[in-house]
Write an enzyme that holds these catalytic residues in place. Structure first.
Site, PDB file in Angstrom:
ATOM      1  N   SER A 148       0.864  -1.191   0.000  1.00  0.00           N
ATOM      2  CA  SER A 148       0.000   0.000   0.000  1.00  0.00           C
ATOM      3  C   SER A 148       0.893   1.231   0.000  1.00  0.00           C
ATOM      4  O   SER A 148       2.082   1.135   0.367  1.00  0.00           O
ATOM      5  CB  SER A 148      -0.851   0.006   1.279  1.00  0.00           C
ATOM      6  OG  SER A 148      -1.513   1.251   1.447  1.00  0.00           O
ATOM      7  N   TYR A 161      -2.337  -0.790  10.333  1.00  0.00           N
ATOM      8  CA  TYR A 161      -2.278  -1.040   8.881  1.00  0.00           C
ATOM      9  C   TYR A 161      -0.925  -0.575   8.333  1.00  0.00           C
ATOM     10  O   TYR A 161      -0.251  -1.294   7.601  1.00  0.00           O
ATOM     11  CB  TYR A 161      -3.431  -0.297   8.209  1.00  0.00           C
ATOM     12  CG  TYR A 161      -3.596  -0.555   6.729  1.00  0.00           C
ATOM     13  CD1 TYR A 161      -4.116  -1.756   6.262  1.00  0.00           C
ATOM     14  CD2 TYR A 161      -3.254   0.416   5.788  1.00  0.00           C
ATOM     15  CE1 TYR A 161      -4.291  -1.984   4.905  1.00  0.00           C
ATOM     16  CE2 TYR A 161      -3.421   0.195   4.434  1.00  0.00           C
ATOM     17  CZ  TYR A 161      -3.940  -1.001   3.993  1.00  0.00           C
ATOM     18  OH  TYR A 161      -4.108  -1.224   2.635  1.00  0.00           O
ATOM     19  N   LYS A 165       2.001  -2.812   6.514  1.00  0.00           N
ATOM     20  CA  LYS A 165       2.410  -2.555   5.125  1.00  0.00           C
ATOM     21  C   LYS A 165       3.880  -2.151   5.030  1.00  0.00           C
ATOM     22  O   LYS A 165       4.561  -2.511   4.073  1.00  0.00           O
ATOM     23  CB  LYS A 165       1.489  -1.513   4.488  1.00  0.00           C
ATOM     24  CG  LYS A 165       0.028  -1.976   4.351  1.00  0.00           C
ATOM     25  CD  LYS A 165      -0.110  -3.251   3.511  1.00  0.00           C
ATOM     26  CE  LYS A 165      -1.567  -3.620   3.244  1.00  0.00           C
ATOM     27  NZ  LYS A 165      -1.727  -4.802   2.383  1.00  0.00           N
TER      28      LYS A 165
END
Ligand SMILES: NC(=O)c1ccc[n+]([C@@H]2O[C@H](COP(=O)([O-])OP(=O)(O)OC[C@H]3O[C@@H](n4cnc5c(N)ncnc54)[C@H](O)[C@@H]3O)[C@@H](O)[C@H]2O)c1
Length: 268
Positions: A148, A161, A165
Site C-alpha cells: 500500500s 495497517y 504494510k
C-alpha cells in the site's frame, strides 16, 4: 522480448482473488494465458471469478483459503502444485484495513487480526511460495506482494495497517536479496486510493478528501494494479526486483503546493 507472450503457461497463485484488486489480477493473468489459482475465503465469490475466467477461455481453479492461516497457505501452495504440476509465482494480495482512529482507540484484538492476514499471511505466501517455485525450477519465478502507499508513507489513523504494510515492503526487499541469484523476482505493488469494496459506503466528505488528496484527482482502478502485476510476472521485468512500486496517481510522490502556470492556454 517486448510483449506479454512470456507469461503464457506460467502458474500463479493470487490470494484475495474473489473481488477488488485480487480479482482484477486473476482475470488479467488468465486472459494473458497464465494458469491461475484463485484463493479467498468465500467459495461462492471465488467460484464466480473462476467461472468468468473459464467462460472467456482461461484456465483457473479456486481453492478456499483463509490467508491468515499459514497452514492453509501451505495447503494452497501444495494444491496449486498438485493441480498444475509446478508453480511460477505468488501474488499475496489478501489484506484488510483497520482503523480510522487514533491508536489508543484500537481494540486489542485488532492487532492480531490485521497482522495475521496482512503480515503473517504474506510471510507464509512467500515462504511456501518461494520453496515451491525453487522446486519447480521455474524459468522466471516471481513473488508479488500487494502492500500500500501506507507501506511508504504512514497514514493518520492507520497505525496498525501502516505497520503491516511497512513490514510487507521490508520483507519484500529483504527477500529480493535472498532470491536475486536464483532468478526469482520479489516486488511490492503499493496501491493508492483504489476503487474497491474498501471504499464502499464511505461518507461523501471522506470521498471528497481522498479525491483532493490525490494529485491525479481520481481513485485508481483495480485493473491499473493488475497491469503492473502482469508486467512484473513477465520476462520484461526480470531485472526489476526489490522494488515497492506505487500505483497511486502521485499520492506518495510528495506534498502538494500552490503553483501558477505562466501559459495555461496550452490546455485549450
Ligand atoms: N483499495 C485500496 O484503496 C487499497 C489501497 C492500498 C492497498 N490496498 C491493498 O490491496 C489489497 C486488496 O485490497 P482490495 O482493495 O482489493 O480489497 P477488497 O476488500 O476488495 O478485497 C480483499 C480481498 O481479500 C480477501 N480476503 C480478506 N480477508 C481474507 C482472508 N482472511 N483470507 C483470504 N482472503 C481474504 C477478500 O475476500 C477479497 O477477495 C489489500 O492487501 C489492501 O490492503 C488496497
Amino acid at each position: 522480448m517486448n510483449n506479454f507472450e512470456s507469461v503464457k503457461g506460467k502458474v500463479a497463485i493470487v490470494t484475495g482473488a474473489s473481488r477488488g484488486i485480487g480479482e482484477a489480477i486473476a482475470k488479467c493473468y488468465a486472459v494473458n494465458g497464465m494458469k491461475v489459482v484463485c484463493a479467498a475465503r468465500s467459495q461462492e465469490a471465488g467460484e464466480a471469478v473462476v467461472k468468468e475466467i473459464r467462460e472467456k477461455g482461461g484456465d483457473a481453479i479456486f481453492v478456499p483459503t483463509d490467508c491468515s492461516s499459514k497452514e492453509q497457505i501451505k495447503k494452497l501452495v501444495e494444491t496449486a502444485v498438485a493441480h498444475y504440476g509446478k508453480l511460477d509465482g505468488v501474488v499475496s494480495n489478501a489484506g484488510i484495513g483497520k482503523g480510522g482512529t487514533p491508536i489508543h482507540e484500537y481494540e486489542e484484538n485488532e492487532y492480531e487480526e490485521i497482522f495475521d492476514l496482512n503480515s503473517k499471511g504474506v510471510f507464509a505466501g512467500m515462504k511456501y511460495g518461494a520453496e515451491a517455485i525453487l522446486k519447480s525450477k521455474s524459468k522466471g519465478g516471481f513473488l508479488i506482494n500487494v502492500a500500500s502507499i501506507a507501506g511508504l508513507l504512514p497514514q493518520r489513523g492507520q497505525a496498525l495497517y501502516t505497520a503491516t504494510k511497512f513490514g510487507v515492503v521490508g520483507m519484500t526487499r529483504a527477500a529480493a536479496l535472498d532470491y536475486a541469484e536464483h532468478d526469482i523476482t520479489v516486488n511490492a505493488i503499493c496501491p493508492g486510493y483504489t476503487q474497491t469494496s474498501m471504499f464502499d459506503g464511505i461518507p461523501e466528505q471522506a470521498m471528497q478528501f481522498f479525491l483532493k488528496d490525490c494529485p491525479a484527482g481520481r481513485l485508481g482502478k483495480p485493473e491499473e494494479c493488475a497491469d503492473l502485476a502482469l508486467f512484473l510476472a513477465s520476462d520484461m521485468a526480470r531485472y526489476i526486483t526489490g522494488a515497492a512500486i506505487p500505483v497511486d496517481g502521485a499520492v506518495s510522490a510528495g506534498h502538494m503546493n500552490v503553483i501558477s502556470w505562466k501559459h495555461p492556454e496550452i490546455l485549450q
